[in-house]
Scaffold this active site. Sequence first.
Site, PDB file in Angstrom:
ATOM      1  CG  HIS A   1     -10.257   3.703   2.275  1.00  0.00           C
ATOM      2  ND1 HIS A   1     -10.977   3.988   3.267  1.00  0.00           N
ATOM      3  CD2 HIS A   1      -8.983   3.514   2.634  1.00  0.00           C
ATOM      4  CE1 HIS A   1     -10.266   3.803   4.276  1.00  0.00           C
ATOM      5  NE2 HIS A   1      -8.778   3.792   4.047  1.00  0.00           N
TER       6      HIS A   1
ATOM      7  CG  HIS B   1      -1.872   1.227   1.079  1.00  0.00           C
ATOM      8  ND1 HIS B   1      -2.937   1.180   0.698  1.00  0.00           N
ATOM      9  CD2 HIS B   1      -1.704   2.335   1.826  1.00  0.00           C
ATOM     10  CE1 HIS B   1      -3.743   2.174   0.901  1.00  0.00           C
ATOM     11  NE2 HIS B   1      -2.991   3.015   1.588  1.00  0.00           N
TER      12      HIS B   1
END
Length: 961
Positions: free
Chosen positions: A298, A224
């Site tokens: 997200h 990430h």
Amino acid sequence: MLWELEIRPLGLDRERERVCDEFDLLTHSERGGDLVTASARGFLVEGELTDEHRARLLNEVLLDPLVESGEFAPVGTRAAHAYTVLLKPGVMEPVAQTVLEAVRMLGVPVTAVRTFRRYFGPPELPSLDRDVLFRKVLANDAIEQIVVGPVQAAHLALGKPYQFKLLTVPLRDLDDAGLVKLSKDNTLALSLEEMQVVQSHFRDLGREPTDAELETIAQTWSEHCSHKTLKGTIHFTDHATGQSRTYKNLLKETVFGATQTIRAKLGEDDWCVSVFADNAGVVKFDENFHIAIKVETHNHPSAIEPYGGANTGLGGVIRDLLGTGLGAKPVCNTDVFCFAPPDFEPNQLPVGVLHPRRVMQGVVAGVRDYGNRMGIPTVNGAILFDDRYLANPLVFCGTVGTIPTDKAFKKVLPGDLIVAVGGRTGRDGIHGATFSSLELTHESETVSGGAVQIGNAITEKKVQDVILQARDLDLFTAITDCGAGGFSSAVGEMGAELGATVQLENAPLKYDGLSYTEIWISESQERMVLSVPAAKWPALKALCASEDVEAAVLGTFEASGRLKLTYQNNVVADLDMHFLHEGRPTVVKSAEWDPPMFAMGAPAAVLEPKPAQDVLVSILSHFSVCSKEWVIRQYDHEVQGGSVIKPLVGVLNDGPSDASVVMPVLGTWTGAAVGCGINPRFADLDPYAAAGCAIDEAVRNVIAVGADPQRVAILDNFCWGNIHDPKVLGALVRTAEACRDVAVAYGTPFISGKDSLNNTYKGKNDERLNIPHTLLVTALGRVDDVRQCVTMDIKEAGNALYLVGATKNELGGSHFELVTGRTGGAVPTVDAVQAPKLFLAVHAAIGQGLVRACHDLSEGGFAVAVAEMCFAGGIGADVTSLPGDLPDEAKLFSESPTRFVVEVKPEHAAAFEHCFAGLPVARVGTTVSEPRLRIAGANAEWLVWVKLATLKEAWQKPLRW
């Protein structure tokens, strides 16, 4: 003393209706009404409250007496046959926080507030009904708990004071299996090779790592945060051509490489300011302001807790803007969602997966609440549906903002204070970055519940106000947001070239009990980290206090080359910055691409032909194409007063706009157009072609409303499945290659991007569900004068309709195939030479005032585009001469890119055609006053003859919730 205020609706009990409907949906029954007979909401309030205090709270803060009734009672004295839903201890409660602040302003002695929902039903429930009701309807176990019967004080405990104990992690003597187990058990998301490098590093130091050190490395090295796959080495084999090549850094050699090539061509006319170097991309806008844009994902949190995941997804990307340069002011938001169909069969849901309708409702509500409460208009977006998004919905959130031309860059200076501004730190979001780097499984909801955060938009609005004032007062030298990894990421990145010392006990906490490591890696929302010269700290502190925003000095940036953490004078971490940021081993992967046979233009399957009119209606009513009015109307797209072209346009403001246009700087006529392109169905057949079409769609969307094609910047968001599968990774490589080639051809630089990999679900029996290869391209175009913008709705009868661009027999992956069951055929591909010329010609025609309406052709091709133009404007059309020697189905429904339908007044026809000299353009029909659409086929017979009301109803009905 603890009190509870139970509030019930006086009229219709909509919450009960929602719960019953959701239960009935999941169980294919009508028993919900028997299980839940009433609902209530309420507050748990702690304080020594007199009768007068309670009356003030009821009448002035907590109750709307017109539609609700309520009364206080001591906690535990009622609700014998009720199910009370409470947020778990430590989960952020924005409503409770706001109430607490309000009652303190009133001078009421309240020390704590909690919210609850309550449902009433029979004293005993059948076990199966109870399981569905509790686990899938009333509460989300990731963040909520259910109390059966009276609530007790024990249910509200938050935590005990933390007693310091330095924890080390013994790993120097572990074998490979032990290293893998350590990474998995602690949600570190580190590979064996990475764990071996960490082990070797601490062996060289002659000590074990502390838990804080290991967590810091895991956050920094996570997929990430570090994008290690796309920045790693990939050996790629293209079986279609028989060629092999190696990428040392795929992003640098494709997406970023395209931008470098374009900027070199522009030379002194380069209008890029900051690309791939900050939290957002920045381009020139006017003499006084640049414009910044970022689009984030997200996904994993939204799969676990849709409201909180989407809520904080938007909050996070807004903070990306605030953390760009010395702070950009957000002026509008954009969002794109990918869900499984909302009518998905509940009994087919995998273990641990929420129903897509619930996911969709939660995601939309999360984005709605955050954007609306912050006063930022949500002006653009898209929603796609595919069964393969079932376990991994995709949630893209973007923000556009302005930044003064002299505030676009930042630099951390030695001796600057590390200052945290904004929300307090809690346990929400622990392991968020590493969780987002993993695949989801049937256990993710319970194992990773702590990775979900809940946002507080009001707190972030106050933080925004402080940051922008402090920026203009030159009170800090650098800023970034606390996103994935929390302080560990923010301080670690800001101090990467210097070093930093942090005193963790200085961080303001939401409650007692947090360890030093939890403080360091928490992803609690609404926090920014600033680099502040010591002499300017008093002024910043006073400014924050004046806006009721907390600020605290956490430490100092210093030229030590080390990241040193202390807690109550105990050293809990001491890491070399070079090892932290440069020590991760290079990821080496193999990728391959072997196109499916039907992607090579194989003949389409022969099925019983379906009437064109029926196909048109079917496409219009498909969830991916139909009206998203139910979503759009929940967003405030007028706040700030700069919206020029809205997401819905037309005579009744209910037609689908191609893109939105805002005036970022009020008082000027210069605008910014925002559009997007996304074609995952094409990627099933040819990811290279799909990427080209996505770029083309995003660009033509903003061109259609008036943007200058020579001033369009784009952003990439790669969302991919199991990238450990060489074939899945191979599709990603082909996509990145197309991004490079098409961006260079179009002259549209990539200025920012984000990837989200491993969007895959591994089930209880090892079954795997990958998402489609999904590339979202977002376009930001400059509009010289918003008074020249056009919309897609037909304006009047008697005008000419033109088809701009070349239609080809490209039905592969189309919505025509989707609704007819056909397969095969050629995938749409861009003409990289002709497309830029067409964009310039359309822009010239709009600039000369020759265009009354313009609509791009995308899902469903020409037939869908002209139908949308007609029912948006309430004006009919006769289409009599579609060009080309093609089958009628291709003329109507091909999704070939770089095409527009344009409405032109008869007196402007010659001038309009002159703009397209040597380019494909054809006059295809006329607008008519009759409210119907007719389209003729090759033999001059009407293939389509349908009332606009029928088309519009088909388009609006599916999501009319």
